[in-house]
Each structure stands twice: as C-alpha cells, then as structure tokens.
Design an enzyme around this catalytic site. Structure first.
Site, mmCIF file in Angstrom:
data_model
loop_
_atom_site.group_PDB
_atom_site.id
_atom_site.type_symbol
_atom_site.label_atom_id
_atom_site.label_comp_id
_atom_site.label_asym_id
_atom_site.label_seq_id
_atom_site.Cartn_x
_atom_site.Cartn_y
_atom_site.Cartn_z
ATOM 1 N N CYS A 5 31.905 41.517 -10.149
ATOM 2 C CA CYS A 5 31.788 40.851 -8.856
ATOM 3 C C CYS A 5 31.262 41.829 -7.800
ATOM 4 C CB CYS A 5 33.126 40.215 -8.486
ATOM 5 S SG CYS A 5 32.983 38.945 -7.218
ATOM 6 N N HIS A 65 34.990 37.060 -13.533
ATOM 7 C CA HIS A 65 36.124 37.989 -13.606
ATOM 8 C C HIS A 65 36.855 37.864 -14.940
ATOM 9 C CE1 HIS A 65 36.445 39.247 -9.311
ATOM 10 N NE2 HIS A 65 35.841 38.098 -9.089
ATOM 11 N N GLU A 96 39.094 39.777 -16.030
ATOM 12 C CA GLU A 96 40.496 40.169 -15.870
ATOM 13 C C GLU A 96 41.372 39.014 -15.395
ATOM 14 O OE1 GLU A 96 38.133 40.733 -13.719
ATOM 15 O OE2 GLU A 96 38.874 40.899 -11.660
#
Lengths: 229, 737
Positions: free
Chosen positions: A86, A203, A205
């Site tokens: 990002c 993302h 994560e």
C-alpha cells in the site's frame, strides 16, 4: 529469516504486518525508525501501509527521502528482499525501485474492501506459497492505488513476468468491475527485475488469521520464511 | 490590571451569546466590568456546549454506576472494566453545526476531537463509529453534505489508522437545515493506567503539546450554542481545520509519554481550546493557574490574548507534568516532531491569571466559570400523545413488493457506498465488519472482543420522546446481544432544538427520562455523553435525536455470530411477541406515506429476558445466525439475513394478523435466529419456553428466493439490486440536478 519493518511518522499498518510476520517467523521482526541511517542485517525489509508524512506532497514521496530509505535502496540493489504494501508500494515507485506510479483511484474515492487477485507467477520469494494462476482474497484500503505506467513499461513488465498480482473477479478473469481503482491492466502488484522487490496495493497481512475471515495472506509470509531461511 | 481597548458593554456581551442576566452575573462575580478577553472566556465557558446549563439538571437523573464502571460522566470519556486488567474508554460527541457549514472539515474535526477525548485518558483508540442524519435526498444540499461528511470522516479516520467499523445513516426532511454528525471512539487502556484531568501539585508545570495555535475555530463553542439562520454561511471561519497526520503523531507521542510516570493530569484542547482545558483542569484540582501566553506556540504573529485563549485549533493537548519531567516530555515530543512548551504553572490562588506581552490580561476566579457555571431549570411541556394506529386503517400493499421498496428506501438501503470509504480493517482486529447488528473488534492480544453499536430511531422520538428514549437504549442492548455480547454501558449524544422553547425542552426532559428507565432496567449505565442543542434553522427544530452508543463484551471471539444465514435447511425462529405495530413505522412512512401514530412500546423486562436468552443460545452454539428486528419489521430483518448469507428462505403462513402487519410491524424486543436444522430447533424453542420468551418456527432457509407462502417469491438478486443500488445511484447523480 530476520526481517525489519520500517516505521515512518504516519505509518499505521506497521503493527499489523509485524504480527503477520511474527506468526510465520516465530518471533517478532525488528522495528526500525525512519531516522535511522543504517539498516540492521536483515533478509527482508517491509515498508508498511499508512499515511507516511500525512501523504503530503505525494503519497510516499517524503518517505522515499527519509534517512533510512537510502540504506533500504542500497541493500535492495544488493539483493535484500523488500516488500512494500500500500503506502509501501507508493514509496517503492517514488524511490524508483519499481517502475510506474500510483495515481488517484479512478472512482476518486478511498476504497476499502476485499478483492480477488490472480497470482500471476509463483516464481518469487513472496509468492512461492501460491500456485500460479490461483485466486486469493486480500483487502484493499487506499485512495491512490491506480497503477500507471506507459505502454512500453507495461509490456516490458508483462514480458519479464514481473506482474505479481492482478485484480480479477471471483471467476478469475480481469474486468473493469473487478478493478477497484482503475489500475492499468488490472495490475495490483509488481516485481523488480530480480523479483526481490514486491510492491502491492492489497494488504496480505489483513487476511492472515482465520478470525479475521480468511488466511490467504498467510502463505506470503510463510513463503518468505521458507525462501529466506 | 490592564483592560483591553474595547469597552465591554451589554451589547458586546450579547454578541458573545451572554444574556443580560448572565452579563450581570459576570459583573457581580468580578465586582467590575470584564475586559474583552475575560468576556470571551466567560462566553465560551458558559456556552451551552461547555456548561450544559440547560441539560445538567436532567443528566444527573441518569444511572451512571455499575460494578464494572471505573469512571462515569464528568471526565473526557467513560471508562469500564473489561477484564484481564484492561479497560474500555469511550464516548460519542456531536459536530453538527460545523459539519453543516463546512461538511468535510466539520466531520473530520469531529472525528479528531472524539479521538482525543479517548486517548487523553490513556487509551489507544481501536474503533470509530458514526451516526449521521441528513436532510431528505431531494433537498438541494443533501448530496454535497453526504459526500463532504463521508469524505471528512474517512479522510481523518483512515489517516490516523483507527478503523471506522460502523454506524448508522438516516435521511429526513427534519434535518434539511441541520444535519447531525455524531462520532464515537472506543479505546483500550490498562485499567491501572487511566489518566485524568484533575490538576495537582502547586508549582507543577503546565505544558502545551501538539499543533501550533492559529486563528481558526474562534468561538466554535458559542456557534454550536446558537440557532442557524440564512447568514450562517458567514460563520465558516469558525470551523476548524483538521490535520490527521498530526493527530496520529500526537496519539503515538502521548501514549509513549503515558508509559512513563511523568504526567500528573492531561486534557485535550477541544471546544474553547486552551480556555476550557486549563479551567477544567484547575477547577477539578481546586487550584489556580498562571499562563504566560507569550510561550504558547502560535501559527501566526500578532495574535491577541483573546485569540490565543479562544482558538479551537486542532490536535492540541494540555498536560500537568511532575516538576522534573519536562525534559523527558520534550524529548518524546521532539521525536514525533511536535511542539512542546511549558506555558504556565499551577498556583494555589484558585484564579486564572493570564500574562501577555508583560501585562496581566485576565484575572478570573476559576470555579464560577467551570464547576459553578450557571444551571437552568428551563420550563418544559410534554409532547401531546399520539393515537395508536390500528393496522386495519393502514393500506395493505403486497408484502414482497413492499419489501423491495423498503429495502431500497434511503433509511434502509445499503450504506456500503459509505463504509467502503472508511478503512474498517486497519489494526487487524475487526472481526465483525460493518453491515452487521453491531461491529465487533477484538481486544488486542486476548480472546475477548468488544461489540459496538450506535442507535436511535428519530421517528419514534418525534412521536413520543420518552418511548423513543427507551427504545434507543433497548435497541442498542438488542444489537449487542445479537452478536453475543454482554451489554456493559452506553454513551449518549443528545441532539435537540432550542431548549428555551418549552416544547423542545420537554422533548429533552422526556427522552432523558425514557433513556434512564431503560438503562436502569437493563443494567446498562451511561458513562459519558454530549449534548447538542440549538439544532434549529429559521425556527425549525430537528426531530429529537438522542443517539446511544453502546458497548458490550464478548468473552470468546471464536463464539461470535452474525446475521448472515449460514446453511440451507436451517430453521428460522422468531423470538418475541408479534402484534403488528404499524404506528410510526417505516412501512407507514415509506409505503403508506403517513408519519403518524404512537411508536411501538418497549417492555423492558421482556427486552432483558429476550436478550439474555439470545446470548445464552449463542454461547451454547445452538443458533448460527442472529438478527434483531427493528426498522421495517420482520420481513426486512429476514431479507437482510438472506442477503448477507446469499441463502434464501421460505416462510410459512402467519396467524390471524393481516399480512402487512405481520411482515412490517415494528413490535419491539424481537429477534430472528436460525437453528442449524429442524431437529435442533426443538432445543431452541425449549430454551425460549424456559426463559418465558415467545418463540415459533416461521420457516426454513434455502434456495435463492424469498418465498412467502400464499404471497409468491422474489429472487435475492432482485432484492439485492434494489438494496445496493439506491445510494450509489443517488450519489452519482450530478450535484444540483
């Protein structure tokens, strides 16, 4: 594997990615403050999501000039793996470790939702946990993730197998409706020529824990641990 | 004592929002005329916004204690114990007036302000919510206000890295001239590391941190305490400008300093800026303060004492430190590149003395401006009771066609267009995303989770403020139970018109009475809140809107449930009594075109029994989908469950009630739950019988349609299209056309 997460003023996904790394590594990564001029000996540096320097000037532009980034760029050129997620992807294009630019979303609005991605190649330390052509679900959360590069650069990226992920529909096909931000050729992530540097807008994560609704991101961190020792 | 140049007359006082009586009181307190700086300070401290002078008599009647309440109203935010040595700190606050004048910055700074209220007490903010009320969609300003407010909330919340996890959005002509923007922040702290605003230690340094002080927002608190008129546009300079990047740095810097023992007291500079923060801290500690305004970091040169004291520049905090810890604080704030300046000392005089350019520019007693500020018992009258509406007197539309219209009406249409502009996942703890009954956020590093909801049904409050107040609390309770959380406490955000009008004051008094009844009956105390009055334009008040922000605790986040249907073949069970109450319902307004009738009554004892039953069923794993029944009634709730799960349902015929009353009545205290199979439904019915909660199986999940026996079917695809398309289509229309 030893990893460092670089923390800039305004980073806000630093803890999230550190937790995902720790789950795969079995111990927490190092957190390195942006004012550092040296990088500890690590196999992987992560540039996390967020709004470094408030996104003032241009997303990632000021972070690209912070003291620690000189060390990150030098080490990346020497083969260290770098993952920019990002805002981290925005920094990577600002440092020119990756080509292209990230423009304002075509819809002109911030967009936060799960998207489907097609893994374009598994030949990298980041994607070895996935099968080429398989579908994964990661969230996006950005206002400026519209990947842009000139046609020649895009052709070169495609030709060299450097498109990492593409936005696709649940059927695995690219389309305008599956593209959350207007990115050229539905590109969600790109590699450096040696595939040691990955920048991606989604993302991984954020979906690496079953309680959060999915674990598709976990394989990226597990794969990195396998690849980088 | 050097007086500033301008003579302070009753006229100047009136321009500052002080009544004649209040100005006389100022002169009596000082035993002289105030100078302009002092008058400005009185005017903001005694504004409705800061002093709660019209509401505090009634707010005192609310229940505020429970064994799990660590700190109730009166501090920056409420604090409750959530176990494992942790506390949840939360509050909701309005930013209505600024958001109407300048929607993007008004909403953004509303988020910034409520975040500061929470982290100033030592909590890391973990979730934001918002409750928004806009005018009717056809009003020429509505679209731009929606775009501005949503952009402002997202722009601020996304940048600070706190997920915006849910909220509610209504549209009604009653808000055409005054939109409501209520923002809520929830944070988590160690329960032995809560920070308060009570100053202590004569001689201790008073330290200013954060952004520099500019000329923005001067008199915001006074503006927020006045009605609007056609000239309101001129007030744009009183709206503050937010900088979420600085706020993010301020959060990190304050939390870092809070990990040391340097801080004696801390208070954010919110409404009325340096004035209210310094007065409140000193007043709580029974001390005095001497401030040297030349040391205040300013953004521009030549600012007067008046401007410095009344500025509402954002992202600023005031601290009282231990004497030997200034260097430690300076080092931390230098790391985060924020200003940090010692601007004064605590004294034992009980007075606020302001020095500027070598002169004393104000010398005021503290208590009369803070805890002893005026309090009014304003005259009030009850709202006239509305008649109960007989369903037979309400036009009966075909249920599935009416359902489709309801799902696409502005109040019920999907708000995806809004919440996809908010980062609702950052911090990786959002286990219940927007769109459910309550948002659910894990308590980081534990198995626990917090459920969060904001609720009020303004059309019920307009019909009967007391019943509406009860219902707002009951619905918050229900929404928390529906995700398996034990409701712990609420924050309230009371939005009303001009309290100097007895009928408006009556709405406030009765809504508070209703809320208090419900909070007591449900063991659901009020721990923080905010009052926003004078929400009127050209004499027209908003509908009474007492917003409730509820927080509940889930012990084991693996036992979470959601409203989505999980499997075909599941038995759909209706809990609670259905009588077909159509008065003040969404059906009556949207389908029959009537806004009338008494609202559905809330039976609090039944509410509690049903809530406890639902929590027990979730905890025992006996139900796999749960949804409360609220706006639009049973059929709307059913459709929402089907759409969320992508699984249809077939519903059996109902009893003696007319179809439209059964499908769309808004009887309170009801839930829809599913048992995984018909065989397992028996145990749920048995548990309901034991809990004295009415229960019956009304149908079975499966397929891709909603089928009502005897009334035909409609595909989920058709319903989804209607539900999802209204807001994006509305926002895509060119503004002003």
């Amino acid at each position: 594997m030893q990893a460092a997460v670089i923390v800039f003023p305004g980073s806000n996904c630093d803890r999230d990615v550190a937790l995902a790394l720790a789950a795969s590594m079995g111990r927490p990564p190092l957190m390195v403050w942006h004012r550092e001029t040296e990088l500890p000996k690590v196999d992987l540096a992560v540039l996390p999501g967020g709004f470094s320097y408030g996104d003032y000037l241009r997303c990632g532009a000021m972070a690209a000039h912070s003291p620690v980034m000189r060390a990150v760029v030098a080490r990346a050129k020497a083969g260290m793996a770098v993952l920019g997620i990002c805002n981290g992807f925005q920094m990577l294009v600002e440092t020119e470790l990756l080509p292209g630019a990230l423009l304002r979303n075509a819809g002109l609005r911030f967009v936060c939702r799960d998207v489907h991605l097609r893994v374009e190649t598994s030949e990298s330390p980041f994607a070895r946990g996935y099968n080429a052509g398989s579908l994964v679900r990661f969230p996006v959360a950005h206002g400026e993730g519209n990947y842009f590069a000139d046609q020649a650069t895009l052709d070169r990226l495609e030709g060299e197998g450097r498109v990492a992920f593409r936005y696709v529909g649940p059927d695995g096909e690219t389309s305008d409706t599956a593209n959350p931000n207007g990115s050229a050729r539905n590109i969600a992530g790109v590699y450096s020529a040696d595939r040691r540097v990955l920048g991606l807008m989604p993302h991984p994560e954020r979906l690496a824990d079953p309680l959060l609704g999915g674990v598709d991101g976990r394989a990226m961190f597990d794969g990195l641990v396998e690849a980088l020792g | 004592m050097t007086h500033l140049e301008a003579p302070v007359t009753a006229e100047v006082a009136r321009a500052h929002g002080l009544s004649e009586a209040e100005f006389a009181q100022v002169r009596a307190i000082l035993k002289r005329d105030p100078n302009l700086t002092e008058l400005g300070i009185f005017s903001v401290m005694w504004s409705e916004h800061c002093s709660y002078k019209s509401s505090k008599k009634w707010l005192r009647t609310l229940p505020t204690t429970a064994p799990w309440v660590i700190c109730g109203p009166g501090e920056n935010a409420g604090v409750i114990d959530i176990g494992e040595g942790l506390a949840c700190i939360f509050k909701m606050e309005s930013h209505n007036h600024p958001s109407f004048i300048e929607p993007h910055q008004g909403a953004a700074t509303g988020v910034g302000g409520i975040l500061r209220d929470v982290f100033t007490m030592g909590a890391r903010p973990v979730a934001n919510m918002n409750a928004l009320r806009f005018g009717e969609p056809a009003h020429p300003r509505t679209r731009a206000l929606v775009a501005g407010v949503v952009g402002g909330i997202g722009g601020y919340g996304n940048c600070v890295g706190v997920p915006t996890v849910g909220g509610e959005t209504n549209f009604h002509a009653g808000y055409n001239g005054n939109i409501l923007v209520n923002a809520m922040t929830v944070g988590i702290a160690r329960s032995d590391r809560i920070f308060y605003s009570k100053a202590a230690g004569v001689g201790n340094p008073v330290v200013y941190v954060g952004s520099k002080t500019g000329r923005d927002g001067i008199h915001g608190a006074t503006m927020a305490s006045a009605e609007f008129s056609a000239e309101t546009e001129d007030k744009r300079p009183t709206v503050q400008i937010g900088d979420p990047f600085t706020e993010k740095l301020l959060i990190e810097a304050c939390l870092e300093l809070m990990a040391t023992d340097a801080i004696v007291a801390i208070q954010d500079m919110g409404a009325a800026g340096l004035t209210s923060s310094s007065f409140e801290m000193a007043s709580k500690g029974g001390l005095g303060v001497e401030l040297d305004l030349d040391t205040v970091p300013t953004r521009e040169t030549g600012m007067s004492a008046y401007e410095i004291m009344l500025s509402e520049s954002q992202e600023r905090m005031l601290l009282v430190l231990r004497p030997d810890r200034e260097a430690q604080a300076r080092a931390i704030f230098a790391k985060w590149e924020l200003d940090c300046a010692t601007v004064g000392r605590l004294t034992d005089t009980g007075r606020m003395v302001l020095l500027h350019k070598g002169r004393t520019v104000a010398d005021l007693p503290i208590d009369p401006l803070a805890k002893a500020s005026p309090e009014y018992d304003r005259p009030w009258v009850s709202a006239p009771k509305r008649p109960v509406i007989d369903p037979a007197q309400v036009a009966a539309a075909p249920p599935l066609a009416a359902l489709k219209r309801l799902l696409a009406c502005p109040d019920l249409a999907s708000k995806r267009w809004i919440w996809e502009q908010y980062d609702h996942m950052v911090l990786c703890d959002t286990v219940g995303r927007p769109g459910g009954d309550a948002a659910v956020v894990r308590v980081h590093g534990t198995r626990r989770a917090l459920a969060i909801t904001t609720d009020v049904t303004p059309r019920y409050c307009a019909a009967d403020p007391k019943e509406g107040g009860r219902q707002a609390v009951a619905e918050a309770y229900r929404n928390l139970c529906a995700v398996g959380a034990r409701p712990l406490a609420v924050t309230d955000n009371l939005n009303f018109g001009n309290p100097e009008k007895p009928e408006i004051m009556g709405q406030l008094v009765e809504a508070i009475a209703g809320m208090g009844e419900a909070c007591r009956a449900l063991d659901f105390p009020v721990v923080s809140g905010n009052v926003s009055l004078y929400n009127e334009t050209d004499g027209r008040a908003i509908p009474p809107t007492p917003g409730i922000g509820g927080v509940g605790l889930i012990e084991d986040s693996a036992k979470l449930t959601s409203l989505a249907f999980k499997r075909a073949g599941a038995s759909i069970i209706l809990l609670g009594e259905t009588r077909g109450w159509l008065g003040a319902s969404l059906y009556l307004r949207e389908i029959a075109g009537r806004e009338e009738g008494a609202p559905p009554p809330v039976a609090l004892h039944r509410e509690r029994r049903a809530g406890e039953l639902v929590r027990a069923l979730i905890s025992a794993g006996q139900v796999d989908a749960v949804h409360d029944i609220s706006d639009g009634g049973l059929l709307v709730a059913l459709a929402e469950m089907a759409l969320a799960g992508g699984i249809g349902a077939t519903i059996e015929p109902w009893g003696k009630l007319a179809a439209h009353a059964w499908c769309f009545g808004e009887d309170q205290g009801r839930y829809l739950v599913t048992a995984p199979s018909a065989a397992e439904a028996g145990a749920v019915l048995e548990a309901a019988r034991a809990a004295e909660v009415a229960a019956r199986v009304i149908g079975t999940g499966g397929g891709t349609d909603l089928t009502l026996a005897g009334q035909g079917s409609m595909s989920l695809a058709e319903l989804r299209e209607a539900h999802e398309s209204w807001l994006p289509a509305y926002m895509a229309e060119a503004a002003g056309t």
